[in-house]
Scaffold this motif. Structure first.
Motif, PDB file in Angstrom:
ATOM      1  N   ILE A 120      -7.525 197.409  68.387  1.00 63.45           N
ATOM      2  CA  ILE A 120      -6.357 197.061  67.573  1.00 63.45           C
ATOM      3  C   ILE A 120      -5.472 196.081  68.334  1.00 63.45           C
ATOM      4  CG2 ILE A 120      -4.232 197.975  66.563  1.00 63.45           C
ATOM      5  CD1 ILE A 120      -5.799 200.530  65.920  1.00 63.45           C
ATOM      6  N   ASP A 121      -5.302 196.296  69.620  1.00 61.99           N
ATOM      7  CA  ASP A 121      -4.504 195.382  70.443  1.00 61.99           C
ATOM      8  C   ASP A 121      -5.079 193.972  70.423  1.00 61.99           C
ATOM      9  OD1 ASP A 121      -2.801 197.419  71.072  1.00 61.99           O
ATOM     10  OD2 ASP A 121      -3.649 197.802  73.058  1.00 61.99           O
ATOM     11  N   ILE A 122      -6.374 193.862  70.557  1.00 63.49           N
ATOM     12  CA  ILE A 122      -7.025 192.551  70.558  1.00 63.49           C
ATOM     13  C   ILE A 122      -6.883 191.884  69.192  1.00 63.49           C
ATOM     14  CG2 ILE A 122      -9.266 191.386  70.712  1.00 63.49           C
ATOM     15  CD1 ILE A 122      -9.980 193.449  72.887  1.00 63.49           C
ATOM     16  N   MET A 123      -7.061 192.636  68.122  1.00 61.26           N
ATOM     17  CA  MET A 123      -6.927 192.064  66.776  1.00 61.26           C
ATOM     18  C   MET A 123      -5.492 191.604  66.519  1.00 61.26           C
ATOM     19  SD  MET A 123      -9.906 191.996  65.654  1.00 61.26           S
ATOM     20  CE  MET A 123      -9.627 191.522  63.990  1.00 61.26           C
ATOM     21  N   LEU A 124      -4.512 192.361  66.980  1.00 58.13           N
ATOM     22  CA  LEU A 124      -3.117 191.963  66.821  1.00 58.13           C
ATOM     23  C   LEU A 124      -2.827 190.685  67.603  1.00 58.13           C
ATOM     24  CD1 LEU A 124      -0.333 192.649  65.666  1.00 58.13           C
ATOM     25  CD2 LEU A 124       0.108 193.917  67.766  1.00 58.13           C
ATOM     26  N   PHE A 125      -3.352 190.600  68.816  1.00 56.64           N
ATOM     27  CA  PHE A 125      -3.176 189.396  69.626  1.00 56.64           C
ATOM     28  C   PHE A 125      -3.784 188.182  68.923  1.00 56.64           C
ATOM     29  CE2 PHE A 125      -5.006 186.436  72.690  1.00 56.64           C
ATOM     30  CZ  PHE A 125      -3.853 185.994  73.306  1.00 56.64           C
ATOM     31  N   LEU A 126      -4.996 188.320  68.390  1.00 55.01           N
ATOM     32  CA  LEU A 126      -5.638 187.207  67.682  1.00 55.01           C
ATOM     33  C   LEU A 126      -4.849 186.812  66.433  1.00 55.01           C
ATOM     34  CD1 LEU A 126      -9.397 188.178  67.989  1.00 55.01           C
ATOM     35  CD2 LEU A 126      -8.215 186.293  69.114  1.00 55.01           C
ATOM     36  N   LEU A 127      -4.341 187.782  65.704  1.00 62.21           N
ATOM     37  CA  LEU A 127      -3.556 187.498  64.515  1.00 62.21           C
ATOM     38  C   LEU A 127      -2.303 186.687  64.869  1.00 62.21           C
ATOM     39  CD1 LEU A 127      -3.021 188.010  61.460  1.00 62.21           C
ATOM     40  CD2 LEU A 127      -1.731 190.012  62.188  1.00 62.21           C
ATOM     41  N   VAL A 128      -1.582 187.128  65.877  1.00 61.60           N
ATOM     42  CA  VAL A 128      -0.369 186.420  66.291  1.00 61.60           C
ATOM     43  C   VAL A 128      -0.710 185.026  66.800  1.00 61.60           C
ATOM     44  CG1 VAL A 128       1.507 186.427  67.982  1.00 61.60           C
ATOM     45  CG2 VAL A 128       0.941 188.512  66.741  1.00 61.60           C
ATOM     46  N   PHE A 129      -1.775 184.906  67.568  1.00 58.65           N
ATOM     47  CA  PHE A 129      -2.191 183.609  68.097  1.00 58.65           C
ATOM     48  C   PHE A 129      -2.468 182.621  66.967  1.00 58.65           C
ATOM     49  CE2 PHE A 129      -5.718 180.767  69.172  1.00 58.65           C
ATOM     50  CZ  PHE A 129      -5.123 180.035  70.192  1.00 58.65           C
ATOM     51  N   PHE A 130      -3.230 183.033  65.956  1.00 56.55           N
ATOM     52  CA  PHE A 130      -3.564 182.122  64.866  1.00 56.55           C
ATOM     53  C   PHE A 130      -2.358 181.832  63.975  1.00 56.55           C
ATOM     54  CE2 PHE A 130      -7.988 183.487  65.789  1.00 56.55           C
ATOM     55  CZ  PHE A 130      -8.476 182.227  66.079  1.00 56.55           C
ATOM     56  N   MET A 131      -1.468 182.786  63.808  1.00 58.47           N
ATOM     57  CA  MET A 131      -0.262 182.530  63.021  1.00 58.47           C
ATOM     58  C   MET A 131       0.612 181.475  63.696  1.00 58.47           C
ATOM     59  SD  MET A 131       0.735 186.380  61.746  1.00 58.47           S
ATOM     60  CE  MET A 131       2.434 185.966  61.586  1.00 58.47           C
ATOM     61  N   ILE A 132       0.792 181.595  64.988  1.00 57.62           N
ATOM     62  CA  ILE A 132       1.636 180.638  65.706  1.00 57.62           C
ATOM     63  C   ILE A 132       0.964 179.269  65.786  1.00 57.62           C
ATOM     64  CG2 ILE A 132       2.621 180.106  67.974  1.00 57.62           C
ATOM     65  CD1 ILE A 132       3.242 183.082  68.239  1.00 57.62           C
ATOM     66  N   SER A 133      -0.327 179.242  66.008  1.00 59.38           N
ATOM     67  CA  SER A 133      -1.009 177.943  66.111  1.00 59.38           C
ATOM     68  C   SER A 133      -1.022 177.204  64.776  1.00 59.38           C
ATOM     69  CB  SER A 133      -2.422 178.122  66.649  1.00 59.38           C
ATOM     70  OG  SER A 133      -3.203 178.880  65.753  1.00 59.38           O
ATOM     71  N   THR A 134      -1.108 177.919  63.654  1.00 54.58           N
ATOM     72  CA  THR A 134      -1.106 177.230  62.365  1.00 54.58           C
ATOM     73  C   THR A 134       0.279 176.701  62.005  1.00 54.58           C
ATOM     74  OG1 THR A 134      -0.835 179.342  61.222  1.00 54.58           O
ATOM     75  CG2 THR A 134      -3.063 178.451  61.372  1.00 54.58           C
ATOM     76  N   ILE A 135       1.319 177.307  62.523  1.00 54.20           N
ATOM     77  CA  ILE A 135       2.669 176.790  62.263  1.00 54.20           C
ATOM     78  C   ILE A 135       2.784 175.375  62.808  1.00 54.20           C
ATOM     79  CG2 ILE A 135       5.100 177.018  62.924  1.00 54.20           C
ATOM     80  CD1 ILE A 135       4.699 180.058  62.754  1.00 54.20           C
ATOM     81  N   TYR A 136       2.265 175.146  63.994  1.00 52.36           N
ATOM     82  CA  TYR A 136       2.359 173.822  64.595  1.00 52.36           C
ATOM     83  C   TYR A 136       1.402 172.833  63.958  1.00 52.36           C
ATOM     84  CZ  TYR A 136       5.276 175.968  68.085  1.00 52.36           C
ATOM     85  OH  TYR A 136       6.294 176.619  68.704  1.00 52.36           O
ATOM     86  N   MET A 137       0.332 173.300  63.354  1.00 50.96           N
ATOM     87  CA  MET A 137      -0.629 172.404  62.727  1.00 50.96           C
ATOM     88  C   MET A 137      -0.152 171.948  61.349  1.00 50.96           C
ATOM     89  SD  MET A 137      -4.015 174.452  63.979  1.00 50.96           S
ATOM     90  CE  MET A 137      -5.011 173.940  62.638  1.00 50.96           C
ATOM     91  N   VAL A 138       0.681 172.733  60.682  1.00 49.91           N
ATOM     92  CA  VAL A 138       1.099 172.432  59.325  1.00 49.91           C
ATOM     93  C   VAL A 138       2.234 171.414  59.277  1.00 49.91           C
ATOM     94  CG1 VAL A 138       2.190 173.450  57.281  1.00 49.91           C
ATOM     95  CG2 VAL A 138       0.310 174.609  58.394  1.00 49.91           C
ATOM     96  N   GLN A 139       3.087 171.398  60.278  1.00 51.69           N
ATOM     97  CA  GLN A 139       4.245 170.519  60.252  1.00 51.69           C
ATOM     98  C   GLN A 139       3.824 169.057  60.214  1.00 51.69           C
ATOM     99  OE1 GLN A 139       6.663 171.539  63.562  1.00 51.69           O
ATOM    100  NE2 GLN A 139       7.403 173.402  62.628  1.00 51.69           N
ATOM    101  N   LEU A 140       4.634 168.251  59.539  1.00 54.40           N
ATOM    102  CA  LEU A 140       4.384 166.816  59.458  1.00 54.40           C
ATOM    103  C   LEU A 140       4.608 166.174  60.811  1.00 54.40           C
ATOM    104  CD1 LEU A 140       6.314 166.002  56.179  1.00 54.40           C
ATOM    105  CD2 LEU A 140       3.866 166.136  56.460  1.00 54.40           C
ATOM    106  N   ASN A 141       3.851 165.149  61.109  1.00 57.85           N
ATOM    107  CA  ASN A 141       4.047 164.409  62.357  1.00 57.85           C
ATOM    108  C   ASN A 141       5.150 163.387  62.133  1.00 57.85           C
ATOM    109  OD1 ASN A 141       1.975 165.756  63.648  1.00 57.85           O
ATOM    110  ND2 ASN A 141       0.432 164.358  62.876  1.00 57.85           N
ATOM    111  N   THR A 142       6.363 163.835  62.312  1.00 56.99           N
ATOM    112  CA  THR A 142       7.512 162.981  62.073  1.00 56.99           C
ATOM    113  C   THR A 142       8.474 163.087  63.232  1.00 56.99           C
ATOM    114  OG1 THR A 142       8.600 164.765  60.887  1.00 56.99           O
ATOM    115  CG2 THR A 142       7.359 163.199  59.565  1.00 56.99           C
ATOM    116  N   LEU A 143       9.519 162.320  63.143  1.00 55.91           N
ATOM    117  CA  LEU A 143      10.542 162.351  64.178  1.00 55.91           C
ATOM    118  C   LEU A 143      11.334 163.643  64.085  1.00 55.91           C
ATOM    119  CD1 LEU A 143      11.831 158.715  63.776  1.00 55.91           C
ATOM    120  CD2 LEU A 143      10.432 159.598  65.617  1.00 55.91           C
ATOM    121  N   PRO A 144      11.735 164.197  65.207  1.00 55.32           N
ATOM    122  CA  PRO A 144      12.517 165.434  65.154  1.00 55.32           C
ATOM    123  C   PRO A 144      13.969 165.155  64.768  1.00 55.32           C
ATOM    124  CG  PRO A 144      12.146 164.760  67.426  1.00 55.32           C
ATOM    125  CD  PRO A 144      11.381 163.806  66.572  1.00 55.32           C
TER     126      PRO A 144
END
Length: 139
Positions: free
Chosen positions: A21-45
């Motif tokens: 369960i610990d490993i699955m939770l870690f993987l879930l959090v990892f993929f959630m955080i990584s997709t946040i950065y992949m979805v954002q537009l490549n624009t100026l901050p």
């Protein structure tokens, strides 16, 4: 005296599920955080204003128009401020009439700068224009 192993007593193997369960939770959090950065537009901050009803645009024909706090306008992924937007807007609308323009204005920019960009988009015939904002709940 050595103890002999009893091969006749069959004990069911135990599966320890807590580490799994610990490993699955870690993987879930990892993929959630990584997709946040992949979805954002490549624009100026820019420092966007907050709004309660925020929705992310995820359609492929999205062009961002960024207005900085100084009033400089950056079209799509440009690194230099754009002086004239009309020809580029018309060119993109000629390719795809359903192009969505997202105005990303810094919260400290003047209302006049945002209105000027919005007016230019409407004069060029843009039908789908939205204003970018941060989620108020995240602040």
């Amino acid at each position: 005296m050595k103890h002999k192993r009893d091969f006749h007593s069959l004990k069911a193997p135990s599966v320890i599920i807590i580490p799994m369960i610990d490993i699955m939770l870690f993987l879930l959090v990892f993929f959630m955080i990584s997709t946040i950065y992949m979805v954002q537009l490549n624009t100026l901050p820019v420092n966007l204003p907050a709004a309660a009803a925020v929705q992310r645009e995820s359609r492929p024909a999205i062009i961002s128009v960024t207005v900085t706090k100084d009033g400089n306008v950056f079209y799509d992924k440009d690194q230099k401020p754009s002086v004239v937007l009309s020809p580029r807007i018309r060119q993109d609308l000629a390719k795809n009439r359903e192009t969505i323009f997202v105005i990303r204005g810094d919260r400290k920019t003047s209302y006049e700068s945002i209105t000027r960009v919005l007016d230019t988009l409407k004069q060029c015939g843009a039908k789908h224009v939205s204003l970018a904002a941060e989620d108020k709940k995240a602040n």
